[in-house]
Design a protein around this motif. Structure first.
Motif, mmCIF file in Angstrom:
data_model
loop_
_atom_site.group_PDB
_atom_site.id
_atom_site.type_symbol
_atom_site.label_atom_id
_atom_site.label_comp_id
_atom_site.label_asym_id
_atom_site.label_seq_id
_atom_site.Cartn_x
_atom_site.Cartn_y
_atom_site.Cartn_z
ATOM 1 N N GLU A 79 0.687 -1.334 0.119
ATOM 2 C CA GLU A 79 -0.054 -0.083 -0.044
ATOM 3 C C GLU A 79 0.813 1.050 0.139
ATOM 4 O OE1 GLU A 79 -3.441 0.109 -0.198
ATOM 5 O OE2 GLU A 79 -3.806 -2.016 0.122
ATOM 6 N N GLY A 80 2.181 0.965 -0.045
ATOM 7 C CA GLY A 80 3.034 2.290 -0.149
ATOM 8 C C GLY A 80 3.211 2.925 1.379
ATOM 9 N N LEU A 81 2.818 2.093 2.515
ATOM 10 C CA LEU A 81 2.616 2.625 3.951
ATOM 11 C C LEU A 81 3.856 2.109 4.659
ATOM 12 C CD1 LEU A 81 -1.096 2.323 4.282
ATOM 13 C CD2 LEU A 81 0.132 4.244 3.994
ATOM 14 N N VAL A 82 3.934 3.028 5.755
ATOM 15 C CA VAL A 82 5.112 2.206 6.652
ATOM 16 C C VAL A 82 4.635 2.354 8.152
ATOM 17 C CG1 VAL A 82 7.134 3.270 5.511
ATOM 18 C CG2 VAL A 82 6.139 4.615 7.116
ATOM 19 N N ALA A 83 5.225 1.528 8.974
ATOM 20 C CA ALA A 83 4.589 1.555 10.415
ATOM 21 C C ALA A 83 5.267 2.646 11.202
ATOM 22 C CB ALA A 83 5.010 0.067 10.940
ATOM 23 N N GLU A 84 4.488 3.437 11.801
ATOM 24 C CA GLU A 84 5.341 4.425 12.700
ATOM 25 C C GLU A 84 5.694 3.818 13.849
ATOM 26 O OE1 GLU A 84 3.026 7.739 14.188
ATOM 27 O OE2 GLU A 84 4.868 8.686 14.839
ATOM 28 N N PHE A 85 4.697 3.204 14.649
ATOM 29 C CA PHE A 85 5.295 2.598 15.867
ATOM 30 C C PHE A 85 4.308 1.582 16.207
ATOM 31 C CE2 PHE A 85 2.020 6.028 17.570
ATOM 32 C CZ PHE A 85 1.131 5.060 18.071
ATOM 33 N N VAL A 86 4.882 0.666 17.328
ATOM 34 C CA VAL A 86 3.972 -0.454 17.862
ATOM 35 C C VAL A 86 3.874 -0.241 19.383
ATOM 36 C CG1 VAL A 86 3.597 -2.917 17.999
ATOM 37 C CG2 VAL A 86 4.775 -1.908 15.937
ATOM 38 N N ALA A 87 2.544 -0.387 19.737
ATOM 39 C CA ALA A 87 2.682 -0.285 21.343
ATOM 40 C C ALA A 87 1.829 -1.274 21.936
ATOM 41 C CB ALA A 87 1.426 0.979 21.560
ATOM 42 N N PRO A 88 2.365 -1.798 22.973
ATOM 43 C CA PRO A 88 1.774 -3.047 23.736
ATOM 44 C C PRO A 88 0.636 -2.840 24.358
ATOM 45 C CG PRO A 88 3.519 -2.071 24.846
ATOM 46 C CD PRO A 88 3.727 -1.232 23.630
ATOM 47 N N ARG A 89 -0.485 -3.514 24.072
ATOM 48 C CA ARG A 89 -1.861 -2.828 24.505
ATOM 49 C C ARG A 89 -1.901 -3.927 25.771
ATOM 50 N NH1 ARG A 89 -6.801 -1.557 21.640
ATOM 51 N NH2 ARG A 89 -6.110 -2.948 19.597
ATOM 52 N N LEU A 90 -1.567 -3.011 26.839
ATOM 53 C CA LEU A 90 -1.326 -3.579 28.474
ATOM 54 C C LEU A 90 -2.360 -3.254 29.340
ATOM 55 C CD1 LEU A 90 2.332 -3.003 28.995
ATOM 56 C CD2 LEU A 90 1.369 -5.136 28.482
#
Ligand code: GLO
Ligand code: MG
Length: 344
Positions: A79-90
């Motif tokens: 899709e021409g996208l990048v992941a900015e961040f990942v957050a643990p869903r705690l």
């Protein structure tokens, strides 16, 4: 140097409209459908929770999680996208009812740390070097329930484990003063930055300022951003708006207080935000009244408001501002800023 602006949001920003008093009012939009909307609306980055990237991760082996994350990376690439961040869903798992890292139960603390290390692995598989910690339940309903000094140590221990797990990972702390807890241990950006300096690698621990969270703490979001910028620690933002001290509203950026939004754009632009690849992230909710076919407008509107305010910021005559500051004529400076905001 002026800023360079690319935009991101998280898939949770397109949602069914449930609130604590009522059920969903819009059908679920499949993740693949959401992804298609990003580029169409002018967004390049996707913010992830660990289980947005790898649904069902609690029921998968590490190898399965890794494989699923790599597939997600391919999907983004397509899709021409990048992941900015990942957050643990705690904050949803039964093991995090009393908090993750600051739970009074050692087994629950270990779960929170293990899940965070897995989040680091997911980020790596998504070619992303940022993990965001929104410390949702790291606080208390009653002060006597936990030891507030020990809580800081426990937070540092958890962050140090993440830093040691991957030498490239950066940790962004997203402070919020309350909700879901009565009182949080890391309520403001000053607390987040203070915490960064007692970790094992302060250069890799920074912050994300969310406008609404600053307002809930009774602070001005642009000053919170400026404070983090002065420490070279503003690595992302969650722009939105908030109508005073109530529940966390996540309204469209600038929708409540245009001048407050203008100041955030001013601070970001004048400090070259984005020149190291930082994203302008949004964390906004659609009104519950919004019909399904127009339930992403809050995102495109927020971006449009940001870019319109950027034009206002860049259209100001700096020599005139300097002159009024030298004269200490702040009444006139205010009037000229308001005129610019009114397009006059
Ligand atoms: C809630 C937070 C939340 C976080 C997200 C990413 O108040 O703003 O939306 O930003 O979970 O960590
Ligand atoms: Mg947020």
């Amino acid at each position: 140097m002026p800023g360079t602006f690319r935009f991101s949001f998280g898939p949770w920003n397109i949602h069914e409209g449930a609130d604590p008093f009522g059920p969903p009012v819009r059908p679920t939009v499949a993740f693949a459908e959401k992804l298609k909307l990003y580029k169409k609306m002018g967004f390049d980055g996707v913010q992830f929770h660990d289980d947005d990237a790898v649904p069902q991760l609690n029921h998968m082996s590490p190898a399965q999680v890794e494989k699923a994350a790599r597939e997600m990376a391919k999907l983004l690439d397509g899709e021409g996208l990048v992941a900015e961040f990942v957050a643990p869903r705690l904050w949803e798992d039964p093991r995090t009812i009393d908090g993750g890292y600051t739970s009074n139960n050692p087994a629950e603390r270990q779960y929170a740390i293990d899940r965070s290390l897995q989040t680091v692995d997911i980020a790596r598989a998504l070619n992303c070097d940022k993990v965001v910690l929104w410390l949702a339940r790291e606080g208390t309903y009653i002060r006597e329930a936990k030891d507030a000094t020990k809580a800081v140590e426990l937070l540092v221990t958890a962050i140090n484990k993440m830093l040691a797990h991957d030498s490239a990972i950066k940790i962004l702390i997203e402070p919020k003063p309350n909700e879901p807890m009565d009182l949080a241990y890391i309520p403001t950006i000053g607390h987040a930055i203070g915490l960064s300096y007692v970790t094992s690698d302060p250069g890799r621990v920074g912050a994300l300022v969310e406008s609404a969270h600053a307002i809930l703490a009774g602070l001005d979001p642009s000053d919170e951003m400026a404070y983090a910028l002065a420490h070279k620690k503003l690595w992302s933002v969650h722009l939105n708006d908030q109508n005073g001290l109530k529940f966390d509203q996540d309204k469209a950026f600038g929708a409540v207080d245009l001048r407050r939004a203008f100041m955030q754009v001013w601070v970001l632009d004048r400090n070259g935000f984005g020149n190291n690849g930082e994203f302008v992230g949004l964390d906004v909710k659609a009104m519950r009244t919004q019909k399904a076919e127009v339930a992403a407008l809050h995102l495109s509107n927020s971006r449009e408001i940001f870019l319109s305010l950027l034009e206002v910021v860049r259209g100001l005559d700096q020599s005139r501002i300097d002159e009024l500051i030298a004269q200490r004529n702040y009444e006139q400076l205010e009037m000229e800023i308001i005129r610019a905001l009114l397009g006059k």
